[in-house]
Design a protein around this motif. Sequence first.
Motif: not given
Length: 289
Positions: A17-25, A144-154, A222-226
């Motif tokens: 994976v090129n981390p500077d140009a991630v394009d799962l699609a 999971v915590p990101r998608v399900d909003k289990l913790v703050p984004p920070s 989106l989470a995987y891409a990040d």
Amino acid sequence: MAKKSAHVHSIRDVLRVNPDAVDLAGIDPAGAPVGPKDKAGAAEDLAAMAGELDQLQENLYAEGLGGGKRRVLVVLQGMDTSGKGGTIRHVAGLVNPQGLRIVSFKKPTRSELTHDFLWRIRRQLPTPGEIGFFDRSHYEDVLVPRVDKLVPPSVWRARYQQINDFEAELAESGVTILKCFLHISPERQKERLVARLETPEKRWKYNPQDLVVRAKWSQYQLAYADVLAQCSPPTAPWYAVPSDRKWYRNWAVARLLLHTLRDLAPTYPVPDYDPAAELAELTGSDPLR
């Protein structure tokens, strides 16, 4: 030793994976961008590389018993039905299980939640000489915590750097990390979920929660891409493995593991005794003769 062919030298370049140009699609989950183009060819090549994989793994295991510190950690991440367990079955099955450590990470327990998110990961790392396989991993804690909003984004954003620091620490201690993102399409996932429900022998694999997660497909992409963009340093890059076709997925991960072990080139340890003297004693004055 397995016969080398042109694709042996290019799979890491193609799937890295090129981390500077991630394009799962832009990655075809049903593709075969390098290597065999059909199931028969993949099976033949998998069988051909089995002997070398087994030998290299034995060398690594023996090296560890002799005091070496090196080990390998294979991290498998992907959506439900992408084949993490199947990959382990087919790839790990090519080598001696005595030198393996296989761990499947589920939802954190109450006890695990009282510690930082890397605590349970550290407890399951392969020991020197072992090849470890993680079915899910520390990356669950930025998904999971990101998608399900289990913790703050920070909180989950800070974990990217914590993971990078953790993996750098592992590399310094002798752990070579091979990270494979098993890339599956939503269409193929649906087929496999349907098959699990329609086949009594497969229903144990199904969980109603699978549909809840499936409904969040776009958020997970989106989470995987990040993850692929934020946590893919040169010492521990991600490889995106097309996984709609099981035969290709298994072949690709096995081939990546083979490359990893070849790079390490483990060798048997030098004995701390004199083999000639031991042999002479055994054959010349064996008390059991």
